[in-house]
Write a protein that holds these residues in place. Structure first.
Motif, mmCIF file in Angstrom:
data_model
loop_
_atom_site.group_PDB
_atom_site.id
_atom_site.type_symbol
_atom_site.label_atom_id
_atom_site.label_comp_id
_atom_site.label_asym_id
_atom_site.label_seq_id
_atom_site.Cartn_x
_atom_site.Cartn_y
_atom_site.Cartn_z
ATOM 1 N N THR A 1 -7.963 -17.543 -64.546
ATOM 2 C CA THR A 1 -9.052 -17.391 -63.584
ATOM 3 C C THR A 1 -8.550 -17.736 -62.188
ATOM 4 O OG1 THR A 1 -10.713 -17.989 -65.242
ATOM 5 C CG2 THR A 1 -11.380 -18.127 -62.930
ATOM 6 N N ALA A 2 -8.898 -16.904 -61.224
ATOM 7 C CA ALA A 2 -8.560 -17.166 -59.822
ATOM 8 C C ALA A 2 -9.860 -17.232 -59.025
ATOM 9 C CB ALA A 2 -7.657 -16.059 -59.268
ATOM 10 N N ALA A 3 -10.199 -18.431 -58.538
ATOM 11 C CA ALA A 3 -11.425 -18.629 -57.755
ATOM 12 C C ALA A 3 -11.129 -18.346 -56.282
ATOM 13 C CB ALA A 3 -11.943 -20.050 -57.936
ATOM 14 N N ILE A 4 -11.933 -17.469 -55.679
ATOM 15 C CA ILE A 4 -11.731 -17.048 -54.290
ATOM 16 C C ILE A 4 -12.953 -17.457 -53.484
ATOM 17 C CG2 ILE A 4 -11.156 -15.114 -52.782
ATOM 18 C CD1 ILE A 4 -10.480 -13.566 -55.415
ATOM 19 N N SER A 5 -12.742 -18.060 -52.335
ATOM 20 C CA SER A 5 -13.867 -18.458 -51.498
ATOM 21 C C SER A 5 -13.413 -18.566 -50.047
ATOM 22 C CB SER A 5 -14.462 -19.798 -51.963
ATOM 23 O OG SER A 5 -13.498 -20.828 -51.872
ATOM 24 N N ARG B 1 -14.717 -14.957 -58.213
ATOM 25 C CA ARG B 1 -13.548 -15.227 -59.052
ATOM 26 C C ARG B 1 -13.074 -13.958 -59.735
ATOM 27 N NH1 ARG B 1 -15.317 -18.107 -64.764
ATOM 28 N NH2 ARG B 1 -16.714 -16.448 -65.481
ATOM 29 N N ASN B 2 -11.773 -13.903 -59.952
ATOM 30 C CA ASN B 2 -11.140 -12.817 -60.700
ATOM 31 C C ASN B 2 -10.706 -13.340 -62.063
ATOM 32 O OD1 ASN B 2 -11.455 -11.064 -58.590
ATOM 33 N ND2 ASN B 2 -9.285 -10.665 -58.277
ATOM 34 N N ILE B 3 -10.895 -12.526 -63.076
ATOM 35 C CA ILE B 3 -10.403 -12.850 -64.409
ATOM 36 C C ILE B 3 -9.167 -12.007 -64.668
ATOM 37 C CG2 ILE B 3 -10.930 -12.934 -66.876
ATOM 38 C CD1 ILE B 3 -12.579 -14.846 -65.194
ATOM 39 N N THR C 1 -5.282 -10.205 -54.609
ATOM 40 C CA THR C 1 -6.068 -10.454 -55.820
ATOM 41 C C THR C 1 -6.139 -9.239 -56.742
ATOM 42 O OG1 THR C 1 -8.101 -9.874 -54.609
ATOM 43 C CG2 THR C 1 -7.492 -12.198 -54.685
ATOM 44 N N ALA D 1 -13.815 -10.095 -58.598
ATOM 45 C CA ALA D 1 -14.864 -10.722 -57.798
ATOM 46 C C ALA D 1 -15.504 -9.660 -56.906
ATOM 47 C CB ALA D 1 -14.271 -11.838 -56.935
ATOM 48 N N SER E 1 -18.080 -16.679 -52.186
ATOM 49 C CA SER E 1 -17.268 -17.254 -53.263
ATOM 50 C C SER E 1 -17.317 -16.283 -54.442
ATOM 51 C CB SER E 1 -17.786 -18.630 -53.688
ATOM 52 O OG SER E 1 -19.095 -18.534 -54.220
ATOM 53 N N VAL F 1 -4.984 -21.334 -53.896
ATOM 54 C CA VAL F 1 -5.752 -20.979 -55.100
ATOM 55 C C VAL F 1 -4.812 -21.005 -56.300
ATOM 56 C CG1 VAL F 1 -7.090 -19.190 -56.253
ATOM 57 C CG2 VAL F 1 -7.370 -19.573 -53.793
#
Length: 239
Positions: free
Chosen positions: A56-60, A40-42, A162, A187, A38, A68
């Motif tokens: 914010t993009a949360a990647i998991s 995240r990208n800002i 991303t 991330a 998991s 997402v």
């Protein structure tokens, strides 16, 4: 034929058992480095009037990027309205395929080690044990090739989606001339890169193990039994 459990650690000193132990460990690293990821990208939006906005993009795992959310509702960025927006792409099938193969190999390695260490006398006396072991090992080696290749491509899709270009293509406001979109905090994808390396490492280990398992089958023994023994030329006795 005695079929009871007899603990014998000597197979671990031979390639047949030692490589199975290595396969068990590399399978753990493979699915652990991918399945538990998991991050995240800002994303920073630099507006023409000098102000900045942040997303914010949360990647998991399993990397269903199209689920997402970048923008959850109608919002205004740099005096421009953006509707609900998601990342582009879906790498779930390749990621789940990779983790699934790793888990199956982890379980099979444990079962094989149990047989080697406790039932090797049955394994050696049976024609079907080594043959089944060889067929399964060869099939899993092929699956490592397929899933590692698929996941390598899937991971590249995750990186593309991303990155700066992927974010700009997903977010309409980034196409405005007075707005610059840039990923300012990425991330960490090191563990995902490691998972691909372990995938191809597993391919090499399982392919090599297939040879040692093949040597235990009757096919290998019959091949050498069928070869004629070298004959010695008769030397005439001295008169």
């Amino acid at each position: 034929m005695m079929t009871g459990f007899r603990l014998n650690l000597s197979p671990l000193k031979e390639p047949l058992g030692f490589i199975k132990l290595v396969e068990w460990l590399t399978a753990i690293f493979a699915f652990g480095s991918c399945g538990g990821y998991s991050g995240r990208n800002i994303i920073s939006l630099f507006c023409g009037n000098g102000t900045n906005e942040t997303l914010t993009a949360a990647i998991s795992y399993p990397f269903r990027l199209n689920q997402v959310s970048l923008v959850e509702g109608n919002m205004t960025f740099c005096n421009h309205t953006a509707g609900p927006t998601h990342l582009v792409g879906d790498s779930a099938s390749s990621a789940e395929f990779f983790v699934g193969v790793a888990v199956v190999c982890f379980l099979y390695s444990m079962v094989a080690l149990l047989v080697y260490l406790g039932y090797m006398h049955v394994y050696k006396d049976s024609d079907f044990g080594p043959i089944i072991d060889f067929l399964v090992t060869a099939a899993l080696a092929f699956l490592w090739l397929a899933c590692s290749s698929a996941w390598a491509k899937g991971l590249q899709n995750v990186k593309d989606a991303t990155g700066d270009a992927g974010i700009a293509s997903a977010l309409d406001v980034c196409a405005r001339s007075d707005v610059t979109c840039r990923v300012t905090e990425f991330a960490g994808l090191r563990s995902l890169n490691v998972s691909v390396v372990f995938g191809f490492l597993n391919l090499c280990v399982w392919a090599g193990n297939a040879w040692f398992v093949y040597k235990e089958t009757r096919w290998h023994s019959q091949k050498y039994a069928a070869q004629p023994a070298p004959t010695r030329s008769q030397v005439p006795a001295a008169i």
